[in-house]
Design a protein around this motif. Structure first.
Motif, PDB file in Angstrom:
ATOM      1  N   GLY A  82       0.822  -1.209   0.000  1.00  0.00           N
ATOM      2  CA  GLY A  82       0.000   0.000   0.000  1.00  0.00           C
ATOM      3  C   GLY A  82       0.856   1.259   0.000  1.00  0.00           C
ATOM      4  N   ASP A  83       0.198   2.398  -0.176  1.00  0.00           N
ATOM      5  CA  ASP A  83       0.908   3.666  -0.351  1.00  0.00           C
ATOM      6  C   ASP A  83       1.575   4.174   0.915  1.00  0.00           C
ATOM      7  OD1 ASP A  83       0.227   3.715  -2.980  1.00  0.00           O
ATOM      8  OD2 ASP A  83      -1.444   5.130  -2.758  1.00  0.00           O
ATOM      9  N   ASN A  84       1.019   3.877   2.102  1.00  0.00           N
ATOM     10  CA  ASN A  84       1.503   4.508   3.330  1.00  0.00           C
ATOM     11  C   ASN A  84       2.293   3.572   4.239  1.00  0.00           C
ATOM     12  OD1 ASN A  84       0.592   7.102   2.811  1.00  0.00           O
ATOM     13  ND2 ASN A  84      -1.441   6.701   3.674  1.00  0.00           N
ATOM     14  N   HIS A  85       2.673   2.422   3.738  1.00  0.00           N
ATOM     15  CA  HIS A  85       3.527   1.549   4.548  1.00  0.00           C
ATOM     16  C   HIS A  85       4.913   2.177   4.664  1.00  0.00           C
ATOM     17  CE1 HIS A  85       5.899  -1.942   5.809  1.00  0.00           C
ATOM     18  NE2 HIS A  85       4.750  -2.484   6.204  1.00  0.00           N
ATOM     19  N   PRO A  86       5.587   2.035   5.812  1.00  0.00           N
ATOM     20  CA  PRO A  86       6.914   2.643   5.967  1.00  0.00           C
ATOM     21  C   PRO A  86       7.896   2.276   4.854  1.00  0.00           C
ATOM     22  CG  PRO A  86       6.115   1.925   8.101  1.00  0.00           C
ATOM     23  CD  PRO A  86       5.115   1.449   7.091  1.00  0.00           C
ATOM     24  N   ARG A  87       7.847   1.031   4.351  1.00  0.00           N
ATOM     25  CA  ARG A  87       8.796   0.661   3.301  1.00  0.00           C
ATOM     26  C   ARG A  87       8.479   1.386   1.988  1.00  0.00           C
ATOM     27  NH1 ARG A  87       7.933  -4.525   5.693  1.00  0.00           N
ATOM     28  NH2 ARG A  87       9.731  -5.160   6.942  1.00  0.00           N
ATOM     29  N   THR A  88       7.192   1.564   1.698  1.00  0.00           N
ATOM     30  CA  THR A  88       6.809   2.334   0.511  1.00  0.00           C
ATOM     31  C   THR A  88       7.256   3.783   0.647  1.00  0.00           C
ATOM     32  OG1 THR A  88       4.849   0.920   0.325  1.00  0.00           O
ATOM     33  CG2 THR A  88       4.870   2.930  -0.986  1.00  0.00           C
ATOM     34  N   LEU A  89       7.063   4.346   1.826  1.00  0.00           N
ATOM     35  CA  LEU A  89       7.446   5.740   2.048  1.00  0.00           C
ATOM     36  C   LEU A  89       8.953   5.927   1.956  1.00  0.00           C
ATOM     37  CD1 LEU A  89       5.013   6.580   4.998  1.00  0.00           C
ATOM     38  CD2 LEU A  89       4.794   7.254   2.594  1.00  0.00           C
ATOM     39  N   THR A  90       9.722   4.908   2.332  1.00  0.00           N
ATOM     40  CA  THR A  90      11.180   5.002   2.205  1.00  0.00           C
ATOM     41  C   THR A  90      11.591   5.133   0.741  1.00  0.00           C
ATOM     42  OG1 THR A  90      11.569   3.771   4.244  1.00  0.00           O
ATOM     43  CG2 THR A  90      13.351   3.791   2.632  1.00  0.00           C
ATOM     44  N   VAL A  91      10.955   4.362  -0.139  1.00  0.00           N
ATOM     45  CA  VAL A  91      11.267   4.475  -1.567  1.00  0.00           C
ATOM     46  C   VAL A  91      10.891   5.867  -2.074  1.00  0.00           C
ATOM     47  CG1 VAL A  91      10.985   3.435  -3.842  1.00  0.00           C
ATOM     48  CG2 VAL A  91      10.781   2.004  -1.808  1.00  0.00           C
ATOM     49  N   LEU A  92       9.729   6.372  -1.677  1.00  0.00           N
ATOM     50  CA  LEU A  92       9.298   7.705  -2.106  1.00  0.00           C
ATOM     51  C   LEU A  92      10.257   8.776  -1.603  1.00  0.00           C
ATOM     52  CD1 LEU A  92       5.453   7.288  -1.540  1.00  0.00           C
ATOM     53  CD2 LEU A  92       6.582   7.674  -3.741  1.00  0.00           C
ATOM     54  N   HIS A  93      10.737   8.627  -0.382  1.00  0.00           N
ATOM     55  CA  HIS A  93      11.715   9.570   0.163  1.00  0.00           C
ATOM     56  C   HIS A  93      12.976   9.583  -0.697  1.00  0.00           C
ATOM     57  CE1 HIS A  93      14.279  11.516   3.267  1.00  0.00           C
ATOM     58  NE2 HIS A  93      15.196  10.655   2.840  1.00  0.00           N
ATOM     59  N   ASN A  94      13.463   8.408  -1.063  1.00  0.00           N
ATOM     60  CA  ASN A  94      14.694   8.342  -1.842  1.00  0.00           C
ATOM     61  C   ASN A  94      14.501   8.852  -3.270  1.00  0.00           C
ATOM     62  OD1 ASN A  94      16.455   7.388   0.170  1.00  0.00           O
ATOM     63  ND2 ASN A  94      15.652   5.311  -0.068  1.00  0.00           N
ATOM     64  N   LEU A  95      13.305   8.674  -3.821  1.00  0.00           N
ATOM     65  CA  LEU A  95      13.017   9.269  -5.128  1.00  0.00           C
ATOM     66  C   LEU A  95      13.036  10.790  -5.045  1.00  0.00           C
ATOM     67  CD1 LEU A  95      10.244   6.906  -6.545  1.00  0.00           C
ATOM     68  CD2 LEU A  95      12.378   7.540  -7.706  1.00  0.00           C
ATOM     69  N   ALA A  96      12.529  11.340  -3.935  1.00  0.00           N
ATOM     70  CA  ALA A  96      12.570  12.792  -3.747  1.00  0.00           C
ATOM     71  C   ALA A  96      14.013  13.274  -3.608  1.00  0.00           C
ATOM     72  CB  ALA A  96      11.752  13.182  -2.519  1.00  0.00           C
ATOM     73  N   CYS A  97      14.851  12.498  -2.906  1.00  0.00           N
ATOM     74  CA  CYS A  97      16.276  12.848  -2.786  1.00  0.00           C
ATOM     75  C   CYS A  97      16.942  12.851  -4.159  1.00  0.00           C
ATOM     76  CB  CYS A  97      16.990  11.861  -1.862  1.00  0.00           C
ATOM     77  SG  CYS A  97      16.499  11.975  -0.126  1.00  0.00           S
ATOM     78  N   LEU A  98      16.573  11.895  -5.002  1.00  0.00           N
ATOM     79  CA  LEU A  98      17.141  11.829  -6.342  1.00  0.00           C
ATOM     80  C   LEU A  98      16.728  13.059  -7.150  1.00  0.00           C
ATOM     81  CD1 LEU A  98      18.724  10.285  -8.487  1.00  0.00           C
ATOM     82  CD2 LEU A  98      16.627   9.018  -9.020  1.00  0.00           C
ATOM     83  N   ALA A  99      15.438  13.438  -7.045  1.00  0.00           N
ATOM     84  CA  ALA A  99      14.970  14.633  -7.753  1.00  0.00           C
ATOM     85  C   ALA A  99      15.734  15.873  -7.296  1.00  0.00           C
ATOM     86  CB  ALA A  99      13.469  14.819  -7.525  1.00  0.00           C
ATOM     87  N   LEU A 100      16.013  15.958  -5.992  1.00  0.00           N
ATOM     88  CA  LEU A 100      16.757  17.102  -5.455  1.00  0.00           C
ATOM     89  C   LEU A 100      18.179  17.128  -6.017  1.00  0.00           C
ATOM     90  CD1 LEU A 100      16.376  19.447  -3.394  1.00  0.00           C
ATOM     91  CD2 LEU A 100      17.413  17.949  -1.689  1.00  0.00           C
ATOM     92  N   ASP A 101      18.819  15.948  -6.059  1.00  0.00           N
ATOM     93  CA  ASP A 101      20.185  15.881  -6.576  1.00  0.00           C
ATOM     94  C   ASP A 101      20.242  16.227  -8.062  1.00  0.00           C
ATOM     95  OD1 ASP A 101      21.101  15.188  -4.090  1.00  0.00           O
ATOM     96  OD2 ASP A 101      21.230  13.036  -4.518  1.00  0.00           O
ATOM     97  N   GLU A 102      19.171  15.926  -8.781  1.00  0.00           N
ATOM     98  CA  GLU A 102      19.125  16.208 -10.215  1.00  0.00           C
ATOM     99  C   GLU A 102      18.775  17.655 -10.520  1.00  0.00           C
ATOM    100  OE1 GLU A 102      17.899  11.908 -12.189  1.00  0.00           O
ATOM    101  OE2 GLU A 102      16.305  13.170 -11.367  1.00  0.00           O
ATOM    102  N   GLY A 103      18.471  18.432  -9.432  1.00  0.00           N
ATOM    103  CA  GLY A 103      18.139  19.839  -9.634  1.00  0.00           C
ATOM    104  C   GLY A 103      16.675  20.100  -9.902  1.00  0.00           C
ATOM    105  N   ARG A 104      15.837  19.077  -9.776  1.00  0.00           N
ATOM    106  CA  ARG A 104      14.390  19.270  -9.972  1.00  0.00           C
ATOM    107  C   ARG A 104      13.771  19.675  -8.627  1.00  0.00           C
ATOM    108  NH1 ARG A 104      11.907  14.702 -11.043  1.00  0.00           N
ATOM    109  NH2 ARG A 104      13.621  13.247 -10.653  1.00  0.00           N
ATOM    110  N   LEU A 105      14.023  20.931  -8.257  1.00  0.00           N
ATOM    111  CA  LEU A 105      13.729  21.397  -6.911  1.00  0.00           C
ATOM    112  C   LEU A 105      12.239  21.394  -6.594  1.00  0.00           C
ATOM    113  CD1 LEU A 105      14.935  22.468  -4.320  1.00  0.00           C
ATOM    114  CD2 LEU A 105      14.945  24.769  -5.307  1.00  0.00           C
ATOM    115  N   GLU A 106      11.415  21.922  -7.502  1.00  0.00           N
ATOM    116  CA  GLU A 106       9.974  21.985  -7.238  1.00  0.00           C
ATOM    117  C   GLU A 106       9.374  20.593  -7.116  1.00  0.00           C
ATOM    118  OE1 GLU A 106       8.159  24.453  -6.439  1.00  0.00           O
ATOM    119  OE2 GLU A 106       9.704  25.986  -6.719  1.00  0.00           O
ATOM    120  N   SER A 107       9.808  19.676  -7.969  1.00  0.00           N
ATOM    121  CA  SER A 107       9.319  18.296  -7.888  1.00  0.00           C
ATOM    122  C   SER A 107       9.742  17.661  -6.567  1.00  0.00           C
ATOM    123  CB  SER A 107       9.860  17.492  -9.063  1.00  0.00           C
ATOM    124  OG  SER A 107       9.490  16.132  -8.943  1.00  0.00           O
TER     125      SER A 107
END
Length: 696
Positions: free
Chosen positions: A591-616
């Motif tokens: 499901g969407d709100n399980h801690p393991r799912t949220l960990t993947v979403l967190h790391n995708l956000a970190c990747l977007a930040l590193d790529e310079g996609r700040l608003e995303s």
């Protein structure tokens, strides 16, 4: 005989604490809005029922004038003869003829006269031990006893008793539980009686908790401390506690047993248990003694008091589920236990939604009831409950674990008793404590969990040997706690020991060996040794795919950790593809709100930040932070990790005020839990200093 209220027992300079709402409700009964029912104040001996009744008399005298004293009657009901004589004296004062007063029908005439009264009156029946005393010529529950409902809108009958069994009092009574005081009022009572020089507010809070908020016990402790502090030094013994914390410590030592207020309620405690036995509750004493063997915390009775496990144990022969339930209700009606809702504890952790029902034994009743006779049974019941509660890492089990954990963790503190148990019980007790520590770790309390894992490791090494699978599992868990608190070098060494130990005995593809190697790869990644981490995680992923398949949770975990390594190696496109496939699988299975799912979403956000996609990245961090706050609580390390990243992103888009609030929260929580020199706390501190306001 006297019917005067014993107002000399009321201390005019020390207010009655914590009973204002109940007093207001009772006082209204004499103001023309009375309901005519009996108002029964029931609670543990020493809870202040008589003091409450006296305060009510004082209030009514202040309202109606001292003339009200002629219409307020106080009858001591501890002895049948005195009670009946007191009631006949009330009849005489109301003007009933002598022949009626002495006749059997007196009680009917008396209540007819009271029902017709046009002036306020109050009848207090104090200290009812056995309510059958009030049956008289009829039956209390039927409204035909010595005391009964009436129809006067300005009259009030108050009964004080420890027996709140609803069936005994009937529909014509209102039961008012007189509970122990809440923490704030209990502390005020201590200071009222001890004076301002007996210690800090924190010490008073600890003593109030130890005494369970029982007013009589609080007054006794406060008066003792006042006496000691007023005593010349020459007459004061060295072991006399003079402040709140010292009193608490003394209660746990043999030298301080004379200070324990528990004996003042012992007579009532024994009478209550005797009464329950006479009523047919043959297991009442055994159940109370068993409950007292658990920790001083709510006991989730639906989880631990399993009748099939109890039946056949000494003292519980023949017991079944319905009998357990009826016995608990009977103990609760006599205030020997309290039914309670789940405690929230730290609000930042979120409430334990759906927590099982629980009961709590008052600390002083525990002092009276506790023995080690049922300690082996406590271990058995806890072990079974912990096994059935589910994995402590899964959020849907946290409601149950929030209640089980205090009891399981207490087992490692009872080392002497546990060492005396048979080997299988020692193993079961240590296993329950280990599962409870896993719950602590899942909730972000890794330092506390690590201390328990360390004791479990020592115990299992002694009992089972260093190469036993269970011993290696305990070391594995200890390494996880060390990893969480940032002790990466020790975590690496322990994971290598566990991995190599499993490989030596059971082979490289043994599931526990693969798990240990996976965690070793994670530690190496966090240490910046990316090439080594990639080597270990790639090997684990290949084995898990071959053994478990692509969709298994262990395979997905290895794939996710390998994606983190790719991310930090700068291979962003590969990392994004891996994250995306793991995310889709996690959503399908968890499901969407399980801690393991949220960990993947967190790391995708970190990747977007590193790529310079700040608003995303900002949008994704906001979403993950909201979800982690709800699921894990705002103080959980994973939530704080997202809060840190979100704060940095807000800083970078120029939202300084929100960034500062978030980063200050992160720094404060990490400094409190890990210390202000921890790497993550220092990272948050540096981010705070990087804000424009900090530079200006």
């Amino acid at each position: 005989m006297t019917l005067a209220s014993p107002m000399g027992l009321r201390h005019p300079e020390r207010p009655l604490r914590g009973r204002a709402a109940l007093l207001n409700d009772l006082q209204k009964q004499c103001n023309g809005r009375g309901d005519g029912r009996l108002h029964v104040l029931h609670g543990l001996s020493g809870s202040g029922k008589t003091a409450l009744a006296l305060e009510l008399v004082h209030r009514l005298q202040a309202q109606f004038g001292m003339v009200f004293g002629r219409c307020a009657w106080w009858i001591d009901a501890q002895q049948a003869a005195l009670f009946e004589g007191g009631l006949r004296s009330v009849a005489r004062r109301l003007g009933l003829p002598g022949d009626v007063v002495d006749a059997g029908e007196m009680v009917d005439v008396l209540w007819h006269r009271l029902s017709q009264a046009e002036w306020p009156w109050l009848l207090v029946v104090d200290g009812v031990g056995d309510p059958s005393l009030l049956d008289g010529p009829g039956r209390l529950a039927a409204g035909t006893g010595w005391v009964r409902p009436h129809s006067c809108p300005c009259g009030l009958v108050v009964v004080t008793t420890y027996d709140g069994t609803a069936e005994i009092w009937g529909q014509g009574a209102v039961l008012h539980p007189v509970l122990p005081l809440d923490e704030g009022d209990a502390v005020r009572v201590l200071f009222d009686h001890a004076g301002p020089n007996a210690g800090s507010v924190g010490g008073a809070v600890r003593l109030a908790r130890r005494l369970g908020g029982l007013p009589l016990a609080l007054r006794m402790a406060g008066a003792y401390l006042a006496e000691v502090n007023g005593m010349p030094d020459a007459f004061r013994d060295a072991d006399m506690p003079a402040e709140f914390d010292a009193f608490v410590r003394a209660l746990e030592e043999p030298v301080g047993q004379d200070l324990n207020p528990a004996p003042v309620i012992a007579d009532t405690w024994r009478l209550a248990l005797d009464m329950l036995e006479r009523r047919g509750y043959q297991y009442a004493s055994a159940v109370l003694e068993l409950l007292s063997g658990f920790a001083d915390a709510p006991v989730p009775y639906t989880l631990v008091l399993r009748a099939p496990l109890l039946n056949g144990q000494p003292g519980f022969e023949g017991i079944d589920g319905s009998t357990v339930w009826r016995t608990l209700r009977a103990l609760g009606a006599l205030s020997l236990i309290d039914f309670c809702s789940a405690e929230r504890g730290d609000p930042s952790a979120g409430p334990p939604v759906g927590a099982p029902e629980s009961v709590r034994v008052h600390p002083l009743i525990r002092d009276l009831s506790f023995t080690l006779r049922y300690f082996p049974l406590v271990i058995t019941l806890l072990g079974q409950a912990c096994e059935q509660a589910g994995k402590p890492e899964e959020p849907d089990t946290w409601a149950a674990w929030s209640l089980l954990a205090p009891h399981a963790l207490r087992l490692v503190e009872q080392e002497a008793a546990l060492e005396g148990a048979p080997l299988e019980l020692q193993v079961a007790g240590i296993g329950a404590a280990e599962m409870a520590a896993r719950y602590l770790q899942a909730r972000g309390l890794s330092r506390q969990a690590g201390a328990v894992f360390e004791k479990v490791t020592e115990w299992r090494t002694r009992l089972l040997g260093p190469m036993d699978s269970e011993t290696l599992t305990a070391q594995h868990n200890l390494a996880g706690a060390l990893h969480d608190i940032g002790d990466l070098a020790q975590a690496e060494a322990l994971y290598r020991t566990v991995w190599q130990g499993h490989c030596a005995v059971r082979g490289e593809t043994f599931p526990h060996a693969l798990t240990a190697r996976h965690e070793l790869g994670r530690v190496l990644h966090d240490m910046g040794r990316l090439a080594e981490a990639e080597e270990h995680l790639s090997a684990v992923l290949a084995s898990q795919r071959r053994i478990q398949g692509d969709e298994h949770g262990h395979t997905l975990s290895a794939r996710h950790e390998l994606a983190r390594v790719l991310h930090d190696l700068g291979r962003w496109e590969e990392a994004r593809q891996e994250y995306g496939q793991v995310l889709r699988a996690r959503r399908r299975s968890l499901g969407d709100n399980h801690p393991r799912t949220l960990t993947v979403l967190h790391n995708l956000a970190c990747l977007a930040l590193d790529e310079g996609r700040l608003e995303s990245a900002l949008r994704q961090f906001r979403s993950v932070y909201a979800a982690r706050s709800q699921v894990l609580g705002t103080a959980h390390p994973q939530t704080l990790s997202t809060a840190y990243r979100l704060g940095c992103a807000l800083r970078d888009v120029g939202d300084t005020s929100q960034a500062q609030a978030l980063l200050q929260h992160v720094y404060a929580e990490l400094s409190s839990s890990l210390g202000d020199r921890h790497a993550h706390a220092r990272r948050a501190e540096r981010a705070l200093h990087s804000l424009p306001t900090a530079r200006g």
